[in-house]
Enzyme design. Structure first.
Site, short mmCIF file in Angstrom:
data_model
loop_
_atom_site.label_atom_id
_atom_site.label_comp_id
_atom_site.label_asym_id
_atom_site.label_seq_id
_atom_site.Cartn_x
_atom_site.Cartn_y
_atom_site.Cartn_z
N SER A 37 0.82 -1.22 0.00
CA SER A 37 0.00 0.00 0.00
C SER A 37 0.85 1.26 0.00
O SER A 37 1.65 1.47 0.91
CB SER A 37 -0.85 0.07 1.28
OG SER A 37 -2.01 -0.67 1.13
N HIS A 70 -3.20 0.76 -4.56
CA HIS A 70 -2.57 -0.37 -5.25
C HIS A 70 -2.87 -0.22 -6.74
O HIS A 70 -4.03 -0.27 -7.14
CB HIS A 70 -3.16 -1.70 -4.77
CG HIS A 70 -2.69 -2.12 -3.42
ND1 HIS A 70 -1.81 -3.15 -3.22
CD2 HIS A 70 -2.98 -1.64 -2.20
CE1 HIS A 70 -1.59 -3.29 -1.92
NE2 HIS A 70 -2.28 -2.39 -1.29
N HIS A 92 -5.39 -9.26 -1.21
CA HIS A 92 -5.40 -9.67 0.19
C HIS A 92 -6.52 -10.68 0.43
O HIS A 92 -7.53 -10.69 -0.27
CB HIS A 92 -5.66 -8.46 1.10
CG HIS A 92 -4.72 -7.32 0.86
ND1 HIS A 92 -4.91 -6.41 -0.16
CD2 HIS A 92 -3.60 -6.94 1.51
CE1 HIS A 92 -3.94 -5.53 -0.14
NE2 HIS A 92 -3.12 -5.82 0.87
N TYR A 94 -8.56 -10.52 2.84
CA TYR A 94 -9.78 -9.81 3.28
C TYR A 94 -10.62 -9.29 2.12
O TYR A 94 -11.77 -8.90 2.30
CB TYR A 94 -9.45 -8.67 4.26
CG TYR A 94 -8.64 -7.53 3.67
CD1 TYR A 94 -9.20 -6.62 2.78
CD2 TYR A 94 -7.31 -7.35 4.02
CE1 TYR A 94 -8.45 -5.59 2.24
CE2 TYR A 94 -6.56 -6.33 3.50
CZ TYR A 94 -7.14 -5.45 2.60
OH TYR A 94 -6.39 -4.45 2.04
N GLU A 95 -10.05 -9.25 0.90
CA GLU A 95 -10.84 -8.83 -0.26
C GLU A 95 -11.78 -9.95 -0.71
O GLU A 95 -12.59 -9.75 -1.61
CB GLU A 95 -9.91 -8.44 -1.41
CG GLU A 95 -9.12 -7.16 -1.15
CD GLU A 95 -8.13 -6.87 -2.26
OE1 GLU A 95 -8.54 -6.37 -3.32
OE2 GLU A 95 -6.92 -7.16 -2.08
N ALA A 122 2.80 -2.02 4.20
CA ALA A 122 2.54 -0.95 5.17
C ALA A 122 2.08 -1.65 6.44
O ALA A 122 1.32 -2.61 6.37
CB ALA A 122 1.45 -0.04 4.65
N SER A 221 -1.13 -8.50 5.27
CA SER A 221 -0.62 -9.12 4.04
C SER A 221 0.61 -9.96 4.36
O SER A 221 0.81 -10.35 5.51
CB SER A 221 -0.26 -8.02 3.03
OG SER A 221 0.83 -7.26 3.50
N HIS A 256 -6.93 4.52 6.62
CA HIS A 256 -6.13 4.19 5.43
C HIS A 256 -5.49 5.45 4.84
O HIS A 256 -4.43 5.38 4.22
CB HIS A 256 -7.03 3.48 4.40
CG HIS A 256 -6.27 2.87 3.25
ND1 HIS A 256 -5.21 2.01 3.43
CD2 HIS A 256 -6.40 3.00 1.91
CE1 HIS A 256 -4.72 1.63 2.25
NE2 HIS A 256 -5.43 2.24 1.32
N1 HPA Z 1 -2.85 -2.62 11.43
C1 HPA Z 1 -3.02 -3.50 10.42
N2 HPA Z 1 -2.63 -3.26 9.18
C2 HPA Z 1 -2.03 -2.08 8.94
C3 HPA Z 1 -1.83 -1.12 9.93
C4 HPA Z 1 -2.27 -1.41 11.26
O1 HPA Z 1 -2.11 -0.62 12.19
N3 HPA Z 1 -1.20 -0.07 9.32
C5 HPA Z 1 -1.05 -0.39 8.02
N4 HPA Z 1 -1.55 -1.62 7.76
#
Ligand code: HPA
Length: 282
Positions: A37, A70, A92, A94-95, A122, A221, A256
């Site tokens: 990300s 992305h 991911h 979760y998608e 990230a 991820s 996000h």
């Molecule tokens: N938690 C989970 N996923 C993440 C976070 C977080 O704090 N920051 C960026 N991706």
């Protein structure tokens, strides 16, 4: 129980890797990078230097991402004489993709000749002294998603039924990354990444649990990709961009937008590290 017919397996991987769009104009590469990300800009440096980009949607069977930040394309190019393949964005669990679909791109990169892979993400920071904007070399992970991409029939053409994970993240590559970071004057954290299913961020109680478990960063991820890469015998370097402090560790709510903002802020340090690293990994 037999494996379901619509699981993306070895024939799909070979078909994707052999697709015209991937064979034409792409140099063979032994190094691959997955950009998480907000971290996709590294690939733009490669494209600007004569790279070729193919949208995931144009590659047979390739899953396409719905996440903002992305771009969803595979970029091939040369960095200081080293041919690389970069994935600008990933999918991911979760998608709604199953774990085998999440790791499909890793298997395609492998089928295209990639032996060494940099996996980036990230992540929220929970290690002592961690701050938003830090970069962390991943030394190990906790797969807390409750799932695994190797569940189901094992195709031995990918790897063994019970792959060893005692060095999922290569100590050799981590050592090289430390050298390159030091030469660039970067302070690099090093720690354990906890992979969660998401997409809700963690609760403060979950973050306290993760700290007790020995995690330093948390994200949604990476762990599946690294399991699949280990299965395939690839050497992995993992890098987290700490985009925020994890839930309950600052007064701020998680969003996000913050993740994308911090990733943009560290873009030049992150890209510099990756671009300097690539020629050392081939
Ligand atoms: N938690 C989970 N996923 C993440 C976070 C977080 O704090 N920051 C960026 N991706």
């Amino acid at each position: 129980m037999s494996a379901s017919a619509d699981v993306l397996g070895f024939p799909h991987v070979t078909a994707a890797a052999a697709a015209d769009r991937l064979r034409t104009g792409l140099p063979a590469a032994s190094v691959g990078v997955i950009l998480g990300s907000g971290l996709g800009a590294v690939a733009d440096h490669v494209v600007d230097h004569g790279g070729v980009a193919v949208s995931y949607g144009d590659i047979p069977h390739f899953p396409t991402s719905s996440v903002e930040g992305h771009k969803g394309r595979l970029v091939a190019g040369t960095v200081a004489g080293t041919n690389v393949l970069l994935m600008q964005g990933r999918v991911h669990r979760y998608e709604g993709y199953d774990a085998a679909s999440v790791v499909f791109p890793v298997r395609v990169l492998h089928a295209m000749g990639v032996k060494t892979i940099i996996v980036t993400n990230a992540a929220g920071g929970l290690g002592d002294g961690y701050a938003a904007g830090d970069l962390m070399l991943i030394e190990d992970h906790l797969n807390l998603t409750g799932d695994n991409p190797l569940v189901g029939h094992n195709d031995a053409r990918f790897g063994p039924r019970f792959p060893d994970m005692s060095e999922g993240y290569s100590r050799r590559l981590t050592g090289i990354a430390k050298e390159v970071g030091a030469a660039r004057g970067l302070k690099l954290q090093q720690g354990v990444y906890a992979g969660m299913l998401g997409p809700s961020y963690e609760t403060p109680a979950e973050i306290r649990m993760l700290r007790t478990m020995g995690a330093h960063a948390v994200g949604m991820s990476t762990v599946f990709e690294v399991i699949a890469a280990s299965h395939l015998g690839m050497e992995v370097l993992g890098i987290s961009c700490i985009t925020n402090l994890a839930a309950g560790l600052s007064s701020q709510k998680l969003s996000h937008d913050e993740v994308k903002e911090t990733a943009t802020r560290v873009e030049s340090a992150f890209s510099g590290l990756i671009l300097d690293l690539l020629p050392r990994l081939a």
